[in-house]
Motif scaffolding. Structure first.
Motif, PDB file in Angstrom:
ATOM      1  N   PHE A 169       7.367  -5.088  12.100  1.00 52.49           N
ATOM      2  CA  PHE A 169       8.189  -6.153  11.529  1.00 52.49           C
ATOM      3  C   PHE A 169       7.319  -7.207  10.840  1.00 52.49           C
ATOM      4  O   PHE A 169       7.649  -7.678   9.755  1.00 52.49           O
ATOM      5  CB  PHE A 169       9.029  -6.802  12.628  1.00 52.49           C
ATOM      6  N   VAL A 170       6.201  -7.550  11.480  1.00 55.61           N
ATOM      7  CA  VAL A 170       5.338  -8.605  10.949  1.00 55.61           C
ATOM      8  C   VAL A 170       4.506  -8.108   9.776  1.00 55.61           C
ATOM      9  O   VAL A 170       4.374  -8.791   8.748  1.00 55.61           O
ATOM     10  CB  VAL A 170       4.433  -9.172  12.059  1.00 55.61           C
ATOM     11  N   PHE A 171       3.939  -6.910   9.904  1.00 54.31           N
ATOM     12  CA  PHE A 171       2.971  -6.450   8.908  1.00 54.31           C
ATOM     13  C   PHE A 171       3.532  -5.418   7.931  1.00 54.31           C
ATOM     14  O   PHE A 171       3.003  -5.280   6.818  1.00 54.31           O
ATOM     15  CB  PHE A 171       1.745  -5.850   9.608  1.00 54.31           C
ATOM     16  N   GLY A 172       4.566  -4.690   8.326  1.00 55.63           N
ATOM     17  CA  GLY A 172       5.085  -3.647   7.456  1.00 55.63           C
ATOM     18  C   GLY A 172       6.275  -4.047   6.621  1.00 55.63           C
ATOM     19  O   GLY A 172       6.355  -3.709   5.432  1.00 55.63           O
ATOM     20  N   GLU A 173       7.213  -4.779   7.207  1.00 53.21           N
ATOM     21  CA  GLU A 173       8.441  -5.122   6.497  1.00 53.21           C
ATOM     22  C   GLU A 173       8.219  -5.951   5.236  1.00 53.21           C
ATOM     23  O   GLU A 173       8.912  -5.734   4.228  1.00 53.21           O
ATOM     24  CB  GLU A 173       9.402  -5.829   7.441  1.00 53.21           C
ATOM     25  N   PRO A 178      -2.193  14.476  10.136  1.00 55.93           N
ATOM     26  CA  PRO A 178      -1.307  14.582   8.959  1.00 55.93           C
ATOM     27  C   PRO A 178      -1.384  13.381   8.028  1.00 55.93           C
ATOM     28  O   PRO A 178      -1.202  13.517   6.814  1.00 55.93           O
ATOM     29  CB  PRO A 178       0.091  14.711   9.586  1.00 55.93           C
ATOM     30  N   PHE A 179      -1.699  12.184   8.579  1.00 58.11           N
ATOM     31  CA  PHE A 179      -1.751  10.987   7.742  1.00 58.11           C
ATOM     32  C   PHE A 179      -2.874  11.068   6.725  1.00 58.11           C
ATOM     33  O   PHE A 179      -2.719  10.602   5.592  1.00 58.11           O
ATOM     34  CB  PHE A 179      -1.942   9.753   8.628  1.00 58.11           C
ATOM     35  N   VAL A 180      -3.988  11.642   7.098  1.00 59.85           N
ATOM     36  CA  VAL A 180      -5.116  11.753   6.169  1.00 59.85           C
ATOM     37  C   VAL A 180      -4.733  12.592   4.945  1.00 59.85           C
ATOM     38  O   VAL A 180      -5.106  12.274   3.813  1.00 59.85           O
ATOM     39  CB  VAL A 180      -6.341  12.355   6.881  1.00 59.85           C
ATOM     40  N   LYS A 181      -3.969  13.652   5.165  1.00 59.98           N
ATOM     41  CA  LYS A 181      -3.571  14.528   4.055  1.00 59.98           C
ATOM     42  C   LYS A 181      -2.338  14.009   3.339  1.00 59.98           C
ATOM     43  O   LYS A 181      -2.262  14.036   2.100  1.00 59.98           O
ATOM     44  CB  LYS A 181      -3.298  15.949   4.603  1.00 59.98           C
ATOM     45  N   ASN A 184       4.348   6.612   2.437  1.00 59.31           N
ATOM     46  CA  ASN A 184       4.609   5.945   1.163  1.00 59.31           C
ATOM     47  C   ASN A 184       5.753   4.953   1.303  1.00 59.31           C
ATOM     48  O   ASN A 184       6.730   5.222   2.012  1.00 59.31           O
ATOM     49  CB  ASN A 184       4.970   6.963   0.078  1.00 59.31           C
ATOM     50  N   PRO A 185       5.680   3.828   0.614  1.00 52.85           N
ATOM     51  CA  PRO A 185       6.767   2.847   0.643  1.00 52.85           C
ATOM     52  C   PRO A 185       7.899   3.268  -0.280  1.00 52.85           C
ATOM     53  O   PRO A 185       7.787   4.265  -1.007  1.00 52.85           O
ATOM     54  CB  PRO A 185       6.084   1.574   0.121  1.00 52.85           C
ATOM     55  N   PRO A 186       9.027   2.525  -0.255  1.00 54.46           N
ATOM     56  CA  PRO A 186      10.076   2.783  -1.245  1.00 54.46           C
ATOM     57  C   PRO A 186       9.522   2.691  -2.664  1.00 54.46           C
ATOM     58  O   PRO A 186       8.551   1.996  -2.911  1.00 54.46           O
ATOM     59  CB  PRO A 186      11.087   1.654  -0.967  1.00 54.46           C
ATOM     60  N   ALA A 187      10.136   3.413  -3.568  1.00 58.71           N
ATOM     61  CA  ALA A 187       9.735   3.497  -4.977  1.00 58.71           C
ATOM     62  C   ALA A 187       8.580   4.457  -5.188  1.00 58.71           C
ATOM     63  O   ALA A 187       8.126   4.643  -6.318  1.00 58.71           O
ATOM     64  CB  ALA A 187       9.367   2.133  -5.556  1.00 58.71           C
ATOM     65  N   SER A 200       1.517   1.029   8.257  1.00 56.84           N
ATOM     66  CA  SER A 200       2.174   2.195   8.846  1.00 56.84           C
ATOM     67  C   SER A 200       1.288   2.851   9.905  1.00 56.84           C
ATOM     68  O   SER A 200       1.738   3.154  11.017  1.00 56.84           O
ATOM     69  CB  SER A 200       2.522   3.203   7.747  1.00 56.84           C
ATOM     70  N   LEU A 201       0.025   3.065   9.549  1.00 54.81           N
ATOM     71  CA  LEU A 201      -0.898   3.657  10.517  1.00 54.81           C
ATOM     72  C   LEU A 201      -1.149   2.697  11.678  1.00 54.81           C
ATOM     73  O   LEU A 201      -1.241   3.123  12.834  1.00 54.81           O
ATOM     74  CB  LEU A 201      -2.221   4.001   9.826  1.00 54.81           C
ATOM     75  N   GLY A 202      -1.237   1.405  11.386  1.00 57.65           N
ATOM     76  CA  GLY A 202      -1.445   0.419  12.439  1.00 57.65           C
ATOM     77  C   GLY A 202      -0.305   0.385  13.431  1.00 57.65           C
ATOM     78  O   GLY A 202      -0.523   0.183  14.636  1.00 57.65           O
TER      79      GLY A 202
END
Length: 242
Positions: A25-29, A118-121, A125-128, A211-213
């Motif tokens: 909520f704090v860092f991603g939104e 899987p994240f490395v490969k 992705n965000p919207p858009a 996302s990774l965090g």
């Protein structure tokens, strides 16, 4: 004992999910809001004058933000239940002898196998960003990488158990056995690059780090809390006179 571990996993998973939800909520939104604003501006620029291509949102952004905690809480419940069952099968068979050490090691391996590999490969992705027509193919590729990470972890554990030359040799053998199939999958599976040329690189990077965090916060909180409760239960049993 399995029932106790299952309840413990569910409760800790729920708590860790809410903690991860707070981080998201704090860092991603804010990054999601920025990406949505860019998407809407791009759509408005491409729409013909006097024509509105906008579609009414099924869930408003405030509703989505509130639902974030519901989603991460349910995610924590599901992961916590599965983790507890796997942990029950590992106790006394592999990994550190202490309950807390095994919990931390298992949580760390789960993060690497299920999230990091899987994240490395195929990073988030965000919207858009991303073609809606390829979402099924991208999802399948991501699932394949998750399965590769889990299989590589199992191979690494089995390999390390067979090495008797010492701890450093076991670690080296396990790491090598893990990296070989993972690196092969990274090289052989097709790349996916659907980031628009005009999408801000800084925003993309910040979203992926957030996302990774979020996952790192979840698995760290879960492993620490689950391990602490397991060690606490062992101490309580040891303190009970026979």
């Amino acid at each position: 004992m399995i029932r106790t571990l299952l309840v413990r996993g569910l409760l800790v998973g729920l708590l860790a999910g809410l903690v991860a939800g707070g981080f998201a909520f704090v860092f991603g939104e804010p990054r999601v809001d920025s990406a949505i604003a860019l998407e809407e501006a791009h759509a408005a620029h491409e729409a013909p004058a006097g024509h509105d291509h906008g579609e009414e949102e099924l869930v408003s952004r405030p509703g989505q933000k509130a639902g974030l905690f519901l989603a991460t809480g349910l995610y924590g419940l599901a992961v916590g239940g599965i983790f507890a069952l796997v942990y029950a099968g590992l106790r006394g068979r592999v990994g550190p002898r202490s309950e807390g050490g095994l919990a931390l090691a298992a949580a760390g391996m789960a993060f690497v196998a299920i999230i990091l590999v899987p994240f490395v490969k195929y990073p988030a992705n965000p919207p858009a960003v991303g073609d809606p027509d390829t979402i099924n193919g991208r999802t399948l590729l991501y699932v394949v990488m998750v399965l590769v990470g889990l299989a590589a972890t199992a191979i690494a554990v089995a390999t390390a158990r067979r090495v008797t030359a010492g701890p450093w040799a076991r670690w080296a053998a396990g790491v090598a056995a893990f990296l070989v199939p993972v690196i092969a999958a990274w090289q052989l599976l097709p790349a996916v690059n659907e980031v628009p040329a005009d999408f801000p690189a800084t925003l993309l990077w910040q979203f992926r780090v957030a996302s990774l965090g979020t996952q790192l916060v979840f698995w760290t909180a879960f492993g620490v809390l689950f391990g602490w409760l397991c060690d606490r239960a062992v101490r309580r049993r040891a303190a009970v006179p026979v």
